[in-house]
Every structure is written in C-alpha cells, then in structure tokens.
Design a protein around this motif. Structure first.
Motif, mmCIF file in Angstrom:
data_model
loop_
_atom_site.group_PDB
_atom_site.id
_atom_site.type_symbol
_atom_site.label_atom_id
_atom_site.label_comp_id
_atom_site.label_asym_id
_atom_site.label_seq_id
_atom_site.Cartn_x
_atom_site.Cartn_y
_atom_site.Cartn_z
ATOM 1 N N VAL A 2 0.834 -1.207 0.000
ATOM 2 C CA VAL A 2 0.000 0.000 0.000
ATOM 3 C C VAL A 2 0.865 1.253 0.000
ATOM 4 O O VAL A 2 0.584 2.224 -0.711
ATOM 5 C CB VAL A 2 -0.952 -0.019 1.212
ATOM 6 C CG1 VAL A 2 -1.677 1.317 1.352
ATOM 7 C CG2 VAL A 2 -1.974 -1.149 1.072
ATOM 8 N N THR A 3 1.945 1.248 0.796
ATOM 9 C CA THR A 3 2.833 2.408 0.871
ATOM 10 C C THR A 3 3.487 2.696 -0.466
ATOM 11 O O THR A 3 3.745 3.861 -0.810
ATOM 12 C CB THR A 3 3.913 2.185 1.942
ATOM 13 O OG1 THR A 3 3.291 1.901 3.193
ATOM 14 C CG2 THR A 3 4.801 3.407 2.100
ATOM 15 N N PRO B 136 -2.132 7.355 -2.981
ATOM 16 C CA PRO B 136 -3.596 7.335 -3.122
ATOM 17 C C PRO B 136 -4.062 7.864 -4.475
ATOM 18 O O PRO B 136 -5.031 7.362 -5.037
ATOM 19 C CB PRO B 136 -4.079 8.221 -1.962
ATOM 20 C CG PRO B 136 -2.893 8.960 -1.479
ATOM 21 C CD PRO B 136 -1.714 8.119 -1.789
ATOM 22 N N CYS C 94 -3.999 5.181 -7.479
ATOM 23 C CA CYS C 94 -4.858 3.990 -7.466
ATOM 24 C C CYS C 94 -6.291 4.382 -7.793
ATOM 25 O O CYS C 94 -6.928 5.124 -7.041
ATOM 26 C CB CYS C 94 -4.793 3.294 -6.103
ATOM 27 S SG CYS C 94 -5.768 1.777 -6.044
ATOM 28 N N HIS D 248 -2.677 -2.589 -5.773
ATOM 29 C CA HIS D 248 -3.929 -1.898 -6.065
ATOM 30 C C HIS D 248 -5.092 -2.515 -5.303
ATOM 31 O O HIS D 248 -5.940 -1.808 -4.745
ATOM 32 C CB HIS D 248 -4.211 -1.945 -7.573
ATOM 33 C CG HIS D 248 -3.204 -1.242 -8.410
ATOM 34 N ND1 HIS D 248 -2.034 -1.847 -8.816
ATOM 35 C CD2 HIS D 248 -3.181 0.027 -8.914
ATOM 36 C CE1 HIS D 248 -1.331 -0.997 -9.543
ATOM 37 N NE2 HIS D 248 -1.990 0.151 -9.614
ATOM 38 N N ARG E 284 -4.632 -1.673 -1.509
ATOM 39 C CA ARG E 284 -4.975 -0.276 -1.216
ATOM 40 C C ARG E 284 -6.478 -0.055 -1.337
ATOM 41 O O ARG E 284 -7.078 0.658 -0.522
ATOM 42 C CB ARG E 284 -4.212 0.671 -2.158
ATOM 43 C CG ARG E 284 -4.645 2.122 -2.000
ATOM 44 C CD ARG E 284 -3.724 3.101 -2.692
ATOM 45 N NE ARG E 284 -2.575 3.447 -1.859
ATOM 46 C CZ ARG E 284 -2.596 4.306 -0.858
ATOM 47 N NH1 ARG E 284 -3.735 4.912 -0.525
ATOM 48 N NH2 ARG E 284 -1.514 4.573 -0.174
ATOM 49 N N TYR F 58 -8.016 -1.352 1.903
ATOM 50 C CA TYR F 58 -7.732 -0.421 2.994
ATOM 51 C C TYR F 58 -8.642 0.803 2.892
ATOM 52 O O TYR F 58 -9.264 1.238 3.860
ATOM 53 C CB TYR F 58 -6.272 0.039 2.929
ATOM 54 C CG TYR F 58 -5.237 -0.848 3.578
ATOM 55 C CD1 TYR F 58 -5.224 -2.215 3.375
ATOM 56 C CD2 TYR F 58 -4.246 -0.306 4.384
ATOM 57 C CE1 TYR F 58 -4.247 -3.022 3.944
ATOM 58 C CE2 TYR F 58 -3.261 -1.093 4.966
ATOM 59 C CZ TYR F 58 -3.259 -2.455 4.733
ATOM 60 O OH TYR F 58 -2.291 -3.246 5.314
ATOM 61 N N GLU F 59 -8.690 1.387 1.680
ATOM 62 C CA GLU F 59 -9.464 2.619 1.492
ATOM 63 C C GLU F 59 -10.961 2.358 1.625
ATOM 64 O O GLU F 59 -11.688 3.160 2.226
ATOM 65 C CB GLU F 59 -9.159 3.216 0.118
ATOM 66 C CG GLU F 59 -7.753 3.790 -0.006
ATOM 67 C CD GLU F 59 -7.484 4.390 -1.376
ATOM 68 O OE1 GLU F 59 -8.384 4.343 -2.242
ATOM 69 O OE2 GLU F 59 -6.366 4.916 -1.584
ATOM 70 N N TRP G 12 -2.401 1.921 7.815
ATOM 71 C CA TRP G 12 -3.855 2.011 7.828
ATOM 72 C C TRP G 12 -4.324 3.055 8.842
ATOM 73 O O TRP G 12 -5.271 3.796 8.594
ATOM 74 C CB TRP G 12 -4.446 0.650 8.152
ATOM 75 C CG TRP G 12 -5.766 0.366 7.498
ATOM 76 C CD1 TRP G 12 -6.465 1.160 6.641
ATOM 77 C CD2 TRP G 12 -6.547 -0.825 7.655
ATOM 78 N NE1 TRP G 12 -7.630 0.547 6.248
ATOM 79 C CE2 TRP G 12 -7.704 -0.669 6.852
ATOM 80 C CE3 TRP G 12 -6.384 -1.990 8.391
ATOM 81 C CZ2 TRP G 12 -8.694 -1.657 6.776
ATOM 82 C CZ3 TRP G 12 -7.360 -2.977 8.310
ATOM 83 C CH2 TRP G 12 -8.502 -2.812 7.500
#
Length: 492
Positions: free
Chosen positions: A324-325, A329, A332, A364, A367, A370-371, A406
C-alpha cells in the motif's frame, strides 16, 4: 498481601478472549480461542452453546492456573445483536446466533417498507436490522415454531456467558437497549412494541434488567470446580462490546467520539440525550446510565482485510503495508465496496471491486481494500456529525491499529487527528473495569478511567492526502448510488 486482579472476558463473533488486569488497568495475561462457526445454510452464522461454554471455562481455567494472586471480580462483554435462548429448565434449545447472521434480512426490509420501523422509532430510537433479536425471534416463530414455543429466556451473548458462570439470568441495559426489545423512554420492556414485531409471546421470557456495574451473580460451584475461580466471586453486569471498548479507551464523557475497526465497524459518541431525528442508526443506554451512546455500525470493517490476507497467505500486516505504501492514493483508481458480510448501504449489497484491469496487481487490490474500509467508516462518521460538531480528535482501536499505514489512512480520510490508547484487548479491559466497579475497587467509570487508561500515540492527518481522499470518497459514494438498483436484481 496477595496481588489482586480483575478478569475480563470478551466473546466476539468468532473468538472468545479472557484477560487479567491489575487494579491499575495493566494487562498481565491474556488467552483466546476460536470457536467454530456453524453455517448449514447460506447467511446462517451459529455456534454450539456447549462448545461456547466449554471454551470460556477452559480460558478461565488457563488464566487461573497461571494467576499469582486473587481474582476479586469478573466482568463480561460480547458482541451485540444475534440471539441466545434457553428452555424451561435452563437448557440449550438452539445454537447461539451471531451478529453477522443474515437469515432474517427479509424482516428488516419488510418492517422498513410497511412503516413498522418508523412507528417503533419513537420508543426505541434505533433502526431495525435483520440480525437483531426481534427479527431473529420472528424468523424462528415463522420458520421453526417448535423451537420458538420452547423459549423461556432471551439473552445477549455476554449475558449467556454470565449464565454459564453463575446460573443467573439477567439482561443488562447497554445490550438490551440496542435490540429494539426495550422502550428507551421508560427503560422497560413494552408489550405494544413486541406486538409491532409480532412476537408478543416473548414478553414473559425477557429477564430482569441490570446496570453494567451491578453484581449480577456469583461464581457457581460448577464453574469454580472446573476453572479454579473461587466460588462466590462476584460477576458484574458487564456491557455491550461497543461500550466496553469506549470505556477502555477513556471515552466516557459527552462528546467523546471513538472508532473501533474490528469485525464490525463501530463509530460512536457519548451524549447527554438520544438523537431522535433518525440521523443515527442506534441510540442505547451507556454503561454510565445517565448518558446515551449514539452509534453507527456495520459488519463492514477489518473482516474484509482478514479475507484478503487469507487469500494471499499473509499472516501479518507487513507485506500489505509495504504494498500500500508503494502506491500513492492518487495513483490507485481501483475502488472496493467492503460488503463481504453485510452492508451499511443496501441490505442486499455485496462486496465488489470497481475499476480493475489487467495492469493492476496486489498493491492496487490491497490499497482498495484499505481505502474501502476507511470510506465505510467515514460514511458512518458523516451520519454521526449530522447531530453534533466535528470532534477535536477520535480515539481509534481494533485491528486497524496493528497497521501504522492504515491508521494514518484513517486520520487522512477522516481529516481528524486519531489517538491510540494502550492495550490490545480493549473489550476485556472495559469488562474488567465494570467488574472493578461492582467489587468496589473503583467508585465509578470516571475513577476507573483515571486509574486505568493511558493514551500512547496521536496521528495527525496530512492535509494533501485528506484532499485526495475526499475526492476519492465522493467517487466511492457515486459508485454506491449507481449500483443501488442492481442488488435486488442479482438476488432473482
């Protein structure tokens, strides 16, 4: 002088935990066990009550074997909603039904469409959902009448565990006030309310209601012999797990707001009065009965990431955090609707990835999950903010705090600083604090918090990231709106 401890027991939807705390709130020991879920039909989540009882007794025995002092009181917490029933002689007549059970979703839809939900709201100040006892009882009445007619006592999860320990049957305000079984105005059971749901036969099966800090029984001889706990040890009323986590996080005063990102997405604040304009899903009596807890919740949280981790065989958060890092943002464009187990949008909505193509990989997908979970929490937060001002901070707990990436994302998505408190087993700790009040260790919750709660970190939102996430959240909302008319068709 021997050391003195408080024991907190937390029964969630799949895992039962017990933790031992000293009188300053320091966790000195914890044990846990996973109890098998029985799902013999799609949408059913049950557990065998004999297995649940043995698992809790085993946890307590393991704690007692290693305890180097005296356990002076026991407190309990557990998942809300669901259904736990006993027969005429206190025997188990049905499996325990969990809070993620969806068999009664049709009653949620029916009662919302035929005006029942609107009529009862004035008495309960909460929405009707299919996993509440009222819907599950009605389902049993209509589908398994023989079982329904045998019911003599209706309990919540943690009240059933207390029955195992003490042989006593009580309800407790924080739990029962969130079930649509209790009139929030009178704080009593209401026959007219039960008639609205078509379950008036249950009225005499509802046990006396106690407060979370009351003594609601003492450790029985059976429990003492099996576990090693001293017979006669007091057991408190305990509390709904959303209250237990709030207490363990120090959120006990009007305006205090917290998020718990665990199996369920819990978003709540303490209020001097219930919010009765239908902008929040549930109002319940707080463990401090002079206040209320205003809550928005759904099973749309960290369970989604556990599912992803099981697919990619990742035991911890490190690999996913790194993935994710490595992707900003803004880079993606994949979106995820975190509705694996339930939805806070449409009762029939399912989890979905939107925007995937052949160029996308694990980063992707991770993330997006997570989002998606963070955006679902933001939807709940926005509902809460319709009835109050924006808080200066939010206290955050649950599986999300095991991931620094997160946790930062939550702060950025909400645009509000996040505070983290010490201790992993917050449910157990809140339950233990109620046990301390019942035993006279603490005078009240304010006293308990002053002695037991420590803030260990504060995460500030990044303004640039907050702006990006706000745009992405708006797209997330558009996707949900666009799909709203599809879910019913997919069921046909």
């Amino acid at each position: 002088m021997s050391k003195k401890y408080l024991l907190g027991i937390d029964n969630g939807g799949t895992v039962s935990k017990a933790a031992l705390f000293d009188l300053c709130g320091n966790q000195v020991m914890k044990k846990s066990v996973q109890i098998p879920i029985i799902s013999h039909q799609d949408g059913f989540t049950e557990r065998n009550l004999s297995q649940v009882k043995k698992a809790n007794f085993d946890l307590i025995r393991d704690i007692c074997e290693e305890c180097d002092g005296e356990i002076v009181s026991v407190g309990l917490t557990g998942h809300g909603k669901g259904l736990y029933v006993l027969g005429d002689g206190g025997e188990f007549i049905y499996n325990g039904i969990g809070s993620t059970d969806r068999r009664a979703i049709e009653y949620e839809v029916r009662w919302n469409s035929d005006d029942t939900a609107r009529r009862i709201y004035g008495k309960t100040a909460q929405k009707v959902v299919g996993c509440q006892p009222v819907a599950l009882l009605r389902w049993l009445k209509d589908n398994e009448r023989d079982t329904y007619d045998k019911i003599r006592c209706v309990l919540s999860c943690k009240d059933m565990i207390r029955y195992f320990l003490t042989g006593e049957t009580f309800a407790e305000y924080t739990d029962v006030s969130g079930t649509n079984l209790l009139n929030l105005n009178t704080r009593e059971y209401d026959m007219d309310l039960l008639r609205e749901f078509g379950i008036e036969e249950i009225y005499d099966c509802l046990p006396p209601v106690k407060s979370s800090g009351d003594i609601c029984g003492y450790i029985s001889e059976e429990c003492a012999e099996y576990t090693g706990l001293k017979k006669g040890t007091p057991v408190s009323g305990g509390m709904f797990d959303i209250d237990a986590c709030a207490v363990a996080m120090g959120n006990i005063l009007p305006g205090d707001l917290c998020m718990i990102a665990g199996t369920w997405s819990i978003n709540e604040y303490v209020s001097e009065k219930p919010v009765c304009d239908r902008t929040v899903s549930m109002n319940s009596v707080f463990c401090d009965p002079s206040y209320y807890l205003c809550e928005e919740s759904s099973a749309c949280s960290c369970g989604n990431l556990e599912w992803l981790r099981s697919l990619i065989k990742e035991d911890g958060y490190r690999e996913l955090d790194e993935a994710v890092t490595g992707l900003s943002p803004a880079a993606c464009s994949v979106y995820y609707l975190p509705f694996l187990y339930a939805s806070n949008e449409n009762p029939y909505a399912k989890a979905s990835f939107i925007g995937l193509d052949g160029s996308h990989g694990t980063a992707h997908v991770a993330r997006a999950v997570y989002e998606g979970v963070a955006f679902s929490h933001k939807t709940h937060l926005n509902a809460l903010l319709k009835s109050r001002g924006v808080p200066e901070k939010i206290r955050l707990a649950g599986g999300v705090v095991n991931s620094a990436v997160w946790t930062q994302m939550f702060a950025d998505v909400m645009g509000i600083p996040m505070e983290i408190v010490k201790d992993a087993e917050l449910g157990c700790k809140g339950a233990a604090m109620s046990a301390g009040i019942a035993a006279g260790v603490y005078s009240d919750y304010k006293d308990a918090v002053s002695k037991c709660v420590t803030v260990t970190g504060k995460i500030l939102p990044d303004a640039e990231s907050t702006e990006i996430y706000e745009r992405k959240y708006n797209t997330y909302r558009k996707i949900i709106t666009a799909l709203d008319g599809v879910w019913e068709e997919l069921r046909k």
